[in-house]
Design a protein around this motif. Structure first.
Motif, PDB file in Angstrom:
ATOM      1  N   GLY A 120       0.792  -1.226   0.000  1.00 29.66           N
ATOM      2  CA  GLY A 120       0.000   0.000   0.000  1.00 29.66           C
ATOM      3  C   GLY A 120       0.824   1.274   0.000  1.00 29.66           C
ATOM      4  O   GLY A 120       0.342   2.322  -0.445  1.00 29.66           O
ATOM      5  N   ASP A 121       2.067   1.205   0.476  1.00 32.48           N
ATOM      6  CA  ASP A 121       2.905   2.398   0.549  1.00 32.48           C
ATOM      7  C   ASP A 121       3.715   2.645  -0.732  1.00 32.48           C
ATOM      8  O   ASP A 121       4.496   3.594  -0.787  1.00 32.48           O
ATOM      9  CB  ASP A 121       3.849   2.312   1.748  1.00 32.48           C
ATOM     10  CG  ASP A 121       4.857   1.170   1.638  1.00 32.48           C
ATOM     11  OD1 ASP A 121       4.562   0.152   0.969  1.00 32.48           O
ATOM     12  OD2 ASP A 121       5.946   1.289   2.235  1.00 32.48           O
ATOM     13  N   VAL A 122       3.514   1.828  -1.747  1.00 32.45           N
ATOM     14  CA  VAL A 122       4.245   2.003  -3.009  1.00 32.45           C
ATOM     15  C   VAL A 122       3.461   2.985  -3.877  1.00 32.45           C
ATOM     16  O   VAL A 122       2.336   2.695  -4.299  1.00 32.45           O
ATOM     17  CB  VAL A 122       4.434   0.657  -3.748  1.00 32.45           C
ATOM     18  CG1 VAL A 122       5.094   0.867  -5.100  1.00 32.45           C
ATOM     19  CG2 VAL A 122       5.250  -0.299  -2.893  1.00 32.45           C
ATOM     20  N   PRO A 123       4.048   4.164  -4.137  1.00 30.50           N
ATOM     21  CA  PRO A 123       3.306   5.170  -4.908  1.00 30.50           C
ATOM     22  C   PRO A 123       3.138   4.774  -6.372  1.00 30.50           C
ATOM     23  O   PRO A 123       3.904   3.961  -6.905  1.00 30.50           O
ATOM     24  CB  PRO A 123       4.167   6.427  -4.779  1.00 30.50           C
ATOM     25  CG  PRO A 123       5.533   5.930  -4.484  1.00 30.50           C
ATOM     26  CD  PRO A 123       5.370   4.631  -3.738  1.00 30.50           C
ATOM     27  N   GLU A 124       2.170   5.367  -7.003  1.00 29.58           N
ATOM     28  CA  GLU A 124       1.908   5.107  -8.421  1.00 29.58           C
ATOM     29  C   GLU A 124       3.142   5.411  -9.265  1.00 29.58           C
ATOM     30  O   GLU A 124       3.404   4.723 -10.258  1.00 29.58           O
ATOM     31  CB  GLU A 124       0.705   5.915  -8.905  1.00 29.58           C
ATOM     32  CG  GLU A 124       0.325   5.661 -10.350  1.00 29.58           C
ATOM     33  CD  GLU A 124       0.009   4.201 -10.654  1.00 29.58           C
ATOM     34  OE1 GLU A 124       0.395   3.737 -11.757  1.00 29.58           O
ATOM     35  OE2 GLU A 124      -0.605   3.518  -9.827  1.00 29.58           O
ATOM     36  N   SER A 125       3.913   6.411  -8.878  1.00 30.08           N
ATOM     37  CA  SER A 125       5.113   6.757  -9.645  1.00 30.08           C
ATOM     38  C   SER A 125       6.122   5.603  -9.645  1.00 30.08           C
ATOM     39  O   SER A 125       6.777   5.351 -10.664  1.00 30.08           O
ATOM     40  CB  SER A 125       5.758   8.029  -9.093  1.00 30.08           C
ATOM     41  OG  SER A 125       6.122   7.854  -7.731  1.00 30.08           O
ATOM     42  N   GLU A 126       6.246   4.890  -8.537  1.00 33.55           N
ATOM     43  CA  GLU A 126       7.155   3.739  -8.480  1.00 33.55           C
ATOM     44  C   GLU A 126       6.603   2.586  -9.319  1.00 33.55           C
ATOM     45  O   GLU A 126       7.352   1.902 -10.014  1.00 33.55           O
ATOM     46  CB  GLU A 126       7.389   3.297  -7.039  1.00 33.55           C
ATOM     47  CG  GLU A 126       8.235   2.039  -6.894  1.00 33.55           C
ATOM     48  CD  GLU A 126       9.673   2.151  -7.404  1.00 33.55           C
ATOM     49  OE1 GLU A 126      10.362   1.112  -7.428  1.00 33.55           O
ATOM     50  OE2 GLU A 126      10.127   3.245  -7.795  1.00 33.55           O
ATOM     51  N   ARG A 127       5.303   2.376  -9.277  1.00 35.12           N
ATOM     52  CA  ARG A 127       4.689   1.331 -10.115  1.00 35.12           C
ATOM     53  C   ARG A 127       4.936   1.633 -11.584  1.00 35.12           C
ATOM     54  O   ARG A 127       5.284   0.737 -12.358  1.00 35.12           O
ATOM     55  CB  ARG A 127       3.195   1.223  -9.821  1.00 35.12           C
ATOM     56  CG  ARG A 127       2.901   0.756  -8.421  1.00 35.12           C
ATOM     57  CD  ARG A 127       1.428   0.793  -8.128  1.00 35.12           C
ATOM     58  NE  ARG A 127       1.216   0.637  -6.698  1.00 35.12           N
ATOM     59  CZ  ARG A 127       0.049   0.488  -6.130  1.00 35.12           C
ATOM     60  NH1 ARG A 127      -1.057   0.473  -6.856  1.00 35.12           N
ATOM     61  NH2 ARG A 127      -0.056   0.365  -4.829  1.00 35.12           N
ATOM     62  N   ALA A 128       4.767   2.895 -11.976  1.00 36.97           N
ATOM     63  CA  ALA A 128       5.005   3.291 -13.370  1.00 36.97           C
ATOM     64  C   ALA A 128       6.464   3.098 -13.751  1.00 36.97           C
ATOM     65  O   ALA A 128       6.770   2.672 -14.872  1.00 36.97           O
ATOM     66  CB  ALA A 128       4.573   4.745 -13.587  1.00 36.97           C
ATOM     67  N   ALA A 129       7.379   3.370 -12.827  1.00 34.82           N
ATOM     68  CA  ALA A 129       8.812   3.180 -13.104  1.00 34.82           C
ATOM     69  C   ALA A 129       9.142   1.701 -13.283  1.00 34.82           C
ATOM     70  O   ALA A 129       9.941   1.334 -14.151  1.00 34.82           O
ATOM     71  CB  ALA A 129       9.644   3.794 -11.981  1.00 34.82           C
ATOM     72  N   ALA A 183      10.622  -6.091  -4.605  1.00 33.62           N
ATOM     73  CA  ALA A 183      10.811  -5.217  -3.448  1.00 33.62           C
ATOM     74  C   ALA A 183       9.576  -4.366  -3.157  1.00 33.62           C
ATOM     75  O   ALA A 183       9.375  -3.923  -2.031  1.00 33.62           O
ATOM     76  CB  ALA A 183      12.027  -4.319  -3.668  1.00 33.62           C
ATOM     77  N   ALA A 184       8.724  -4.159  -4.162  1.00 28.63           N
ATOM     78  CA  ALA A 184       7.529  -3.323  -4.007  1.00 28.63           C
ATOM     79  C   ALA A 184       6.279  -4.131  -3.650  1.00 28.63           C
ATOM     80  O   ALA A 184       5.207  -3.554  -3.467  1.00 28.63           O
ATOM     81  CB  ALA A 184       7.285  -2.539  -5.296  1.00 28.63           C
ATOM     82  N   LEU A 185       6.406  -5.444  -3.532  1.00 32.38           N
ATOM     83  CA  LEU A 185       5.239  -6.300  -3.339  1.00 32.38           C
ATOM     84  C   LEU A 185       5.035  -6.683  -1.881  1.00 32.38           C
ATOM     85  O   LEU A 185       5.982  -6.757  -1.105  1.00 32.38           O
ATOM     86  CB  LEU A 185       5.386  -7.571  -4.177  1.00 32.38           C
ATOM     87  CG  LEU A 185       5.522  -7.364  -5.680  1.00 32.38           C
ATOM     88  CD1 LEU A 185       5.663  -8.708  -6.373  1.00 32.38           C
ATOM     89  CD2 LEU A 185       4.346  -6.573  -6.236  1.00 32.38           C
ATOM     90  N   GLU A 186       3.788  -6.963  -1.539  1.00 34.25           N
ATOM     91  CA  GLU A 186       3.451  -7.473  -0.212  1.00 34.25           C
ATOM     92  C   GLU A 186       4.108  -8.837  -0.036  1.00 34.25           C
ATOM     93  O   GLU A 186       3.850  -9.757  -0.817  1.00 34.25           O
ATOM     94  CB  GLU A 186       1.938  -7.639  -0.057  1.00 34.25           C
ATOM     95  CG  GLU A 186       1.170  -6.358   0.030  1.00 34.25           C
ATOM     96  CD  GLU A 186      -0.319  -6.605   0.204  1.00 34.25           C
ATOM     97  OE1 GLU A 186      -0.728  -7.729   0.572  1.00 34.25           O
ATOM     98  OE2 GLU A 186      -1.077  -5.664  -0.050  1.00 34.25           O
ATOM     99  N   GLY A 187       4.999  -8.955   0.944  1.00 30.53           N
ATOM    100  CA  GLY A 187       5.641 -10.238   1.212  1.00 30.53           C
ATOM    101  C   GLY A 187       6.657 -10.660   0.182  1.00 30.53           C
ATOM    102  O   GLY A 187       6.965 -11.850   0.074  1.00 30.53           O
ATOM    103  N   GLY A 188       7.178  -9.725  -0.604  1.00 33.82           N
ATOM    104  CA  GLY A 188       8.164 -10.081  -1.629  1.00 33.82           C
ATOM    105  C   GLY A 188       7.560 -11.029  -2.654  1.00 33.82           C
ATOM    106  O   GLY A 188       6.508 -10.741  -3.222  1.00 33.82           O
TER     107      GLY A 188
END
Length: 105
Positions: free
Chosen positions: A12-21, A86-91
């Protein structure tokens, strides 16, 4: 053709900008991996209640299994995959991968 389907549960703390990257990193692999074709990304838009928390996904089409296999071990994929995990819940627990062989009837 192999369709590589990846489903993800982003923290939940991963911003949309990181998802887009992350998506851009994966899309960029098309320039360095022979036989890697179309890449599609999307949030889950299914009205069915079976997503099991996987809110995002992407598919990558490969010319054949050999191209997919080359992608799996390519160092650029390893880097992009590590950033995704690294951006996922539980790796890796926040990841599901399923490959479809579209040449089979």
């Amino acid at each position: 053709m192999i369709r590589h389907c990846v489903f993800a549960r982003f923290r939940g703390d991963v911003p949309e900008s990181e998802r887009a990257a992350i998506h851009a990193d994966l899309e960029a692999l098309r320039k360095v991996i022979d036989g890697m074709d179309t890449v599609h990304f999307s949030a889950n838009v299914s009205p069915e209640p079976f997503a099991r928390g996987f809110g995002h996904g992407f598919t990558i089409d490969f010319r054949d299994a050999a191209a997919r296999d080359a992608y799996l071990v390519h160092e650029a994929h390893q880097r992009a995959g590590a950033r995704l995990v690294a951006a996922l819940e539980g790796g890796t627990d926040g990841l599901m991968v399923f490959d479809l062989d579209l040449t089979k009837k």
